[in-house]
Design a protein around this motif. Structure first.
Motif, mmCIF file in Angstrom:
data_model
loop_
_atom_site.group_PDB
_atom_site.id
_atom_site.type_symbol
_atom_site.label_atom_id
_atom_site.label_comp_id
_atom_site.label_asym_id
_atom_site.label_seq_id
_atom_site.Cartn_x
_atom_site.Cartn_y
_atom_site.Cartn_z
ATOM 1 N N THR A 119 -3.792 5.846 13.679
ATOM 2 C CA THR A 119 -4.238 4.862 14.674
ATOM 3 C C THR A 119 -5.048 3.803 13.936
ATOM 4 O O THR A 119 -5.601 4.068 12.871
ATOM 5 N N GLY A 120 -5.123 2.634 14.513
ATOM 6 C CA GLY A 120 -5.837 1.546 13.857
ATOM 7 C C GLY A 120 -5.016 0.964 12.724
ATOM 8 O O GLY A 120 -3.797 1.185 12.645
ATOM 9 N N THR A 121 -5.673 0.230 11.861
ATOM 10 C CA THR A 121 -4.959 -0.467 10.787
ATOM 11 C C THR A 121 -5.636 -0.241 9.441
ATOM 12 O O THR A 121 -6.817 0.086 9.362
ATOM 13 N N LEU A 122 -4.852 -0.444 8.414
ATOM 14 C CA LEU A 122 -5.373 -0.561 7.052
ATOM 15 C C LEU A 122 -5.330 -2.048 6.709
ATOM 16 O O LEU A 122 -4.285 -2.687 6.883
ATOM 17 N N CYS A 158 0.855 -1.188 0.000
ATOM 18 C CA CYS A 158 0.000 0.000 0.000
ATOM 19 C C CYS A 158 0.887 1.233 0.000
ATOM 20 O O CYS A 158 2.100 1.134 0.168
ATOM 21 N N LYS A 159 0.273 2.373 -0.178
ATOM 22 C CA LYS A 159 1.002 3.633 -0.068
ATOM 23 C C LYS A 159 1.176 3.985 1.410
ATOM 24 O O LYS A 159 0.259 3.761 2.222
ATOM 25 N N LEU A 160 2.323 4.531 1.754
ATOM 26 C CA LEU A 160 2.578 4.913 3.144
ATOM 27 C C LEU A 160 1.519 5.898 3.633
ATOM 28 O O LEU A 160 1.055 5.813 4.774
ATOM 29 N N ALA A 161 1.111 6.810 2.790
ATOM 30 C CA ALA A 161 0.138 7.828 3.189
ATOM 31 C C ALA A 161 -1.220 7.223 3.537
ATOM 32 O O ALA A 161 -2.030 7.858 4.218
ATOM 33 N N ASP A 162 -1.481 6.017 3.089
ATOM 34 C CA ASP A 162 -2.769 5.375 3.374
ATOM 35 C C ASP A 162 -2.783 4.647 4.718
ATOM 36 O O ASP A 162 -3.838 4.179 5.161
ATOM 37 N N VAL A 163 -1.623 4.534 5.359
ATOM 38 C CA VAL A 163 -1.569 3.854 6.656
ATOM 39 C C VAL A 163 -2.040 4.846 7.718
ATOM 40 O O VAL A 163 -1.447 5.910 7.867
ATOM 41 N N VAL A 201 -3.525 -8.425 4.862
ATOM 42 C CA VAL A 201 -2.603 -8.040 5.933
ATOM 43 C C VAL A 201 -3.128 -6.767 6.596
ATOM 44 O O VAL A 201 -3.726 -5.905 5.948
ATOM 45 N N HIS A 202 -2.898 -6.688 7.908
ATOM 46 C CA HIS A 202 -3.125 -5.451 8.643
ATOM 47 C C HIS A 202 -1.826 -4.655 8.577
ATOM 48 O O HIS A 202 -0.759 -5.171 8.963
ATOM 49 N N VAL A 203 -1.923 -3.425 8.096
ATOM 50 C CA VAL A 203 -0.750 -2.546 8.035
ATOM 51 C C VAL A 203 -0.995 -1.398 9.013
ATOM 52 O O VAL A 203 -2.080 -0.793 8.999
#
Ligand code: FES
Length: 101
Positions: free
Chosen positions: A14-17, A6-11, A26-28
Motif C-alpha cells: 500500500t502507498g508508494t515508493l 527500483c526493485k519490485l520487492a521494494d514497492v 517518480v511514485h511507484v
C-alpha cells in the motif's frame, strides 16, 4: 532505452515508493494487480505529490489525482489533466523504465 527504477520487492503493498528518476522523482506503486510509475509532479504548477487516502495529492493548492487512471479528481489542475505515467516493465525482479521499444 531501459533504466531500472527500483526493485519490485521494494514497492510497498500500500502507498508508494518515491524513487529517483534522472534527477526527478517518480511514485511507484501497486494498482489493480499492476505496477504503476507516475512522475512526482502536480499538473497545476508542478508541485510535489503525496500519497493520501488512495490518491496522489498536491500540498501546494490541493489538487488530487486518481492513482489508477491518473485523472484529476479535485483541485485547481485542469479538468482533463492526468498523471504522467512512465512506460515500465517488470524485468529481472526490477521495475524498469522502457522507451522506444
Ligand atoms: S501546484 Fe499542485 S495544486 Fe497547485
Amino acid at each position: 532505452m531501459r533504466h531500472e527504477i527500483c526493485k519490485l520487492a521494494d514497492v510497498p503493498e500500500t502507498g508508494t515508493l518515491v524513487a529517483p528518476f534522472f534527477g526527478r522523482e517518480v511514485h511507484v506503486y501497486r494498482s489493480g494487480g499492476r505496477i504503476r510509475a507516475a512522475a512526482n509532479v502536480c499538473l497545476h504548477f508542478g508541485g510535489p505529490l503525496e500519497c493520501r487516502d488512495g490518491k496522489l495529492v498536491c500540498p501546494w493548492h490541493g489538487a488530487a489525482f486518481d492513482m489508477d487512471k491518473g485523472d484529476r479528481v479535485e483541485g485547481p489542475a485542469p479538468k482533463n489533466a492526468r498523471l504522467m505515467f512512465l512506460s515500465t516493465r517488470v524485468e529481472n525482479d526490477a521495475v524498469t523504465y522502457v522507451w522506444g521499444e
